[in-house]
Write an enzyme that holds these catalytic residues in place. Structure first.
Site: not given
Lengths: 255, 687
Positions: B63, B67, B289, B307, B360, B452, B476, B492
């Site tokens: 990945g 991260a 979300h 957003s 959220r 989300h 994640e 993030l």
């Protein structure tokens, strides 16, 4: 409109070494709310249900930011809608009965992988040649240590917004990747953190650009017109300034 | 950290679904000492690998998002031999790129009372007290370094006129600590990491493998020693060996088919490690979300996020009267026709302290309640308004005032205000118009919640190591920092914290004992066996030769998940869902059609391998959701709510991490007790 019928001419090519050709399909029941890629999903589903092989095309975020999707649509990179990636192009811009031609990016430096998919590794290698600031993790000073004028930071952002999709190359009659290369050079050259290496960076990235087999820039500016992110050719001018200052002032020879 | 013996809560449902519960608390390996000193002390005393030894140690990273990409660049800088794998055609395509709103950091540049402790506290509270205190505090500590690092890389964050960094607010907090780059913060941070990674590739410290998908984990002598990959260009199955394996492979939101995740985001890398014995923690914690563009039709392939930063200025509402909502749904009226007094700004009404900026999970549930009551405003009935008119007028008046123009000229004020909104959110508004064909500057946006992010993930200890020695999980892909609900602009932060500032240290605790281990042999029997397993799995898929497309199975799975394991869940539905998923999985292996062959570029085969894994993970999610007889964060069980319809947590019985051993469909539950030494467990209130 909720029930358009389209004639689709799509490029079929088994792999990089085989010869490709157009294949024609008719697709009914296309809704204006579909995205272009959703329309292709429906076509592929139809093909799979006939027990045949679907068309390979690349896509990922479907939000216009990852740069994975491509496609020449009726001769335009990402289709006729300006400032739009293929994934954000919606079928409301097409009419019932239209014939739509769909091809991969065409460039020697982007060999076809299969059908509508091309290989864009050349872009990674251009960045690897110098598209970074040479610092290691942990070496940074406080984020607010250097003030950067708001407009200047915004100018850097405008260049940094490039998604690396390759539309500039596909749109250019010379298949030049100068807009892509310039966007990174210009992004970093406008910030104090990147300015230090700006001239050498331009030199190294341009050298790699040429080595990959992309064509030279002859100021046609089709790249700007078809760039889904509206990257300006003014960045190419900035790249040229850095490049010329490098060739005049640096000890490194430019070939 | 060994917790006290606990009494397992076995009720009739857990008995019904036959799970095994282990009675020993998992050890999170949290270092001792006061919360604020743990990381500093630990970091200064942990074992190190000397530079000459680093050169002889290989690390695989899977990945290249925030991260994985950050970890790869940093480990390369440190001198390890790094091999990085992505299924994308370039590391820059990782889905981190789509994050819009921003990244949190406890810089307190705004002088509004922010601090590391406050960021820590907000995150613990926002996560509904289901995360590990020590990890979250470390996250808050390193958050400040991330901003410095990104600025030094040339990330063009938004700035004020004075030239210093700008901030905005996100949900669930009362300070402005979110740094941003227009609505493309994830893109800019990812490109920063990508550029650092590219530099390491050019220096020869990192070898990059594009278009390589991890299809299995190789364990040798009890340690993770390599992976099997499929080269997506030609189908070749390859064996790759290393001293340790790090996953930064993102979340599993696409188990729901429709989500804001990218189309290719998948859980297979992580799930393959679960199949080899890694524990999956809290899989039922999914973030929904609140502000996404509503579904428009059956062909829909994904959902687009608007957003959370929009909730700084947008006001959420539905009509007060059922007949008004009906008229809007039928196209006889629009939002503009509804008088101010006939609108219900329900978030402001229900949660006056936080208003439109509630977290959220709270905002999503409130939207569902409004639509369930028949007040939805799209033809499907599943949408609420997000309205910018008040903000446009407010900003417009302020600009008119500062320029000495006529503040009572509504038309002028509207024009000036629109310009301000355009500068702040221009690209988001443009995206909305492209997708819906409606102009959000004039008509209020229509939004609805969508899947989300997934808070659950591979169980890791304080070192980010899974229960398999040598296998680490970051970003994640792990479960550790967000509890049952993640706050906005924290994904993030966590991805980069893990990649730049945590894993590069903590992986040393494992590798320091490996300096005498020679290069791992990729021809060892364990590798050959894993390669064969993969080939058999692929052959099995082709051999089905059924009639239904992979996509159609994925859609059906997504519907089961959304209906029974989505925004609200109950025991009856979850039991049913588990059965439906098992049946669907059987049908998949009886009737799926995978065209083409393995030895070519074959997107259908890629999908088939991923959907096969989703069909198992989905089942585990229902099992987890059923086991957790409480409501917390993104996990809302209808049986457990207050009289006002708020989530009812049950700390006495469920203050633990559920770490599941898959065990080929007979899951075993391992629990890690959550011990709160610094924060008092309270009912979350945003009123």
């Amino acid at each position: 409109m909720d029930n358009m019928t389209l004639t689709l001419k799509l490029w079929r090519q088994k792999n990089a070494n085989s010869k490709g050709a157009f294949e024609t399909h008719t697709l009914a029941g296309v809704s204006e709310h579909m995205s272009f890629l959703e329309m292709l999903d429906v076509l592929n589903e139809q093909i799979i249900n006939e027990g045949k092989e679907p068309f390979a095309f690349e896509h990922d975020c479907r939000e216009g930011i990852c740069g994975t999707c491509s496609l020449m649509i009726n001769g335009y990179a990402h289709g006729p809608q300006q400032g739009t990636t293929t994934c954000q192009l919606h079928m409301r811009h097409f009419n019932d009965g239209d014939t739509v031609t769909i091809e991969p990016w065409r460039s020697q430096a982007f060999p076809v992988v299969k059908d509508l998919v091309v290989n864009r590794d050349a872009f990674d290698r251009i960045i690897q040649a110098g598209g970074y600031v040479s610092i290691n993790t942990g070496q940074a000073q406080d984020g607010n240590a250097i003030a950067i004028e708001k407009e200047q930071a915004a100018g850097a952002f405008d260049a940094a917004t490039c998604i690396g999709c390759g539309a500039c190359v596909a749109a250019c009659p010379n298949a030049s990747a100068m807009l892509f290369t310039a966007a990174k050079v210009s992004h970093l050259a406008q910030l104090p953190q990147g300015e230090v290496e700006a001239a050498k960076r331009a030199q190294k990235m341009v050298a790699q650009h040429d080595q990959e087999g992309f064509g030279r820039c002859s100021n046609i500016t089709a790249c700007e017109a078809e760039c889904p992110k509206g990257i300006s050719v003014a960045h190419i001018a900035r790249l040229n300034r850095e490049y010329i200052s490098a060739s005049l002032g640096s000890e490194t020879q430019v070939n | 950290m060994t917790g006290p013996e606990f009494k397992p809560a076995i009720d009739e449902y857990t008995l019904y679904i036959r799970i095994t519960i282990k009675n020993m608390s998992l050890n999170g390996n949290v270092p001792p000492g006061p919360l604020g000193d743990k990381w500093t002390k630990y970091r200064s005393s942990m074992p190190l690998v000397a530079p000459n030894n680093k050169r002889r140690i290989e690390v695989i990273i899977v990945g290249t998002g925030l991260a994985g990409g950050a970890a790869a660049a940093t480990l390369g800088e440190l001198g390890y031999k790094v091999k990085v794998f992505t299924f994308h055609d370039s590391p820059r395509r990782a889905h981190s790129i789509a994050a819009q709103g921003g990244i949190n950091a406890a810089k307190n540049y705004q002088n509004d009372g922010d601090s590391i402790y406050r960021l820590f506290y907000d995150t613990i509270k926002g996560g509904d007290y289901r995360s590990r205190e020590s990890n979250v505090h470390r996250l808050a500590e390193v958050s400040v370094n991330i901003i410095d690092q990104a600025v030094a890389q040339g990330v063009p964050f938004a700035r004020e006129y004075g030239g210093l960094l700008a901030n905005r607010s996100f949900g669930g907090v009362q300070v402005s600590r979110t740094f941003y780059a227009r609505g493309q913060t994830g893109q800019q941070l990812l490109l920063g990491a990508y550029q650092s990674l590219s530099r390491q590739v050019s220096l020869g410290n990192v070898t990059m493998y594009n278009r390589h998908e991890m299809v299995d984990l190789v364990i040798k002598d009890g340690k993770a020693r390599g992976i099997i990959t499929r080269n997506l260009l030609n189908g070749e199955i390859e064996r790759h060996a290393a001293h340790a394996v790090v996953l930064g492979t993102g979340g599993y939101g696409n188990v729901f088919y429709l989500s804001t995740n990218a189309m290719n985001s998948n859980s297979s890398a992580a799930w393959r490690t679960v199949k080899r014995g890694a524990y999956m923690a809290n899989p039922c914690y999914c973030q929904i979300h609140p502000t996404c563009i509503p579904v428009s039709g059956e062909y829909q392939s994904k959902l687009t996020l608007m957003s959370e930063s929009l909730r700084n200025d947008g006001r959420v509402w539905v009509p007060k009267k059922l007949e008004d909502a009906k008229a809007i749904r039928e196209g006889r009226m629009t939002g503009l026709d509804i008088a101010e007094d006939d609108r219900d700004y329900y978030l402001e009404r229900r949660y006056p302290a936080f208003g439109n900026l509630v977290p959220r999970d709270v905002a999503s549930r409130a939207a569902k309640v409004a639509c369930d009551e028949g007040l939805g405003v799209s033809p499907s009935g599943l949408a609420v308004f997000l309205d910018f008119n008040a903000a446009i007028m407010r900003y417009g008046k302020s600009v008119a005032h500062s320029r000495g123009l006529n503040e009572s000229d509504d038309k002028l004020v509207k024009k000036l205000g629109t310009e301000v909104i355009e500068e702040k959110y221009g690209n988001l508004f443009e995206m909305y118009e492209k997708i819906t064909g409606e102009n959000p500057y004039v008509r209020p946006m229509k939004i609805y919640p969508a899947i989300h992010y997934t808070m659950g993930g591979l169980w890791v200890d304080y070192n980010l190591q899974t229960n398999i020695p040598g296998l680490f999980a970051t970003g994640e892909a792990n479960f550790s920092d967000h509890g049952a609900n993640r706050l906005g602009a924290s994904a993030l932060m966590q991805g980069l914290a893990d990649g730049y500032f945590v894993l590069p240290y903590t992986i040393g605790t494992f590798l320091a004992n490996e300096i005498r281990t020679p290069m791992i042999d990729a021809d060892a029997p364990e590798f050959m066996q894993a390669e064969k397993d993969v080939k058999d799995r692929i052959d099995r898929l082709f051999a089905v030769k059924g009639k239904q497309s992979v996509e159609s199975f994925h859609r059906r799975l997504g519907k089961i998940m959304w209906d029974y394991c989505g925004m609200s869940r109950n025991a009856e539905g979850l039991i049913k869902a588990r059965k439906l998923i098992q049946e669907l999985r059987d049908e998949f292996y009886r009737d799926v059609f995978v065209p083409g062959s393995n030895d070519e570029y074959n997107q259908e085969l890629e999908k088939a391998l991923r959907v096969a894994d989703f069909l198992e993970l989905g089942e585990l999610m229902t099992v987890d959701a059923l086991d957790r007889n409480e409501s917390c964060g993104g996990h809302f069980r209808e049986e457990y709510q207050t009289e006002e319809g708020e989530a009812l947590r049950r700390d006495d019985e469920y203050a633990y991490v559920s770490a599941w051993e898959w065990n080929e469909g007979n899951p075993t539950l391992h629990k890690e007790d959550l011990i709160f030494e610094n924060v008092e467990l309270k009912t979350r209130s945003y009123k």
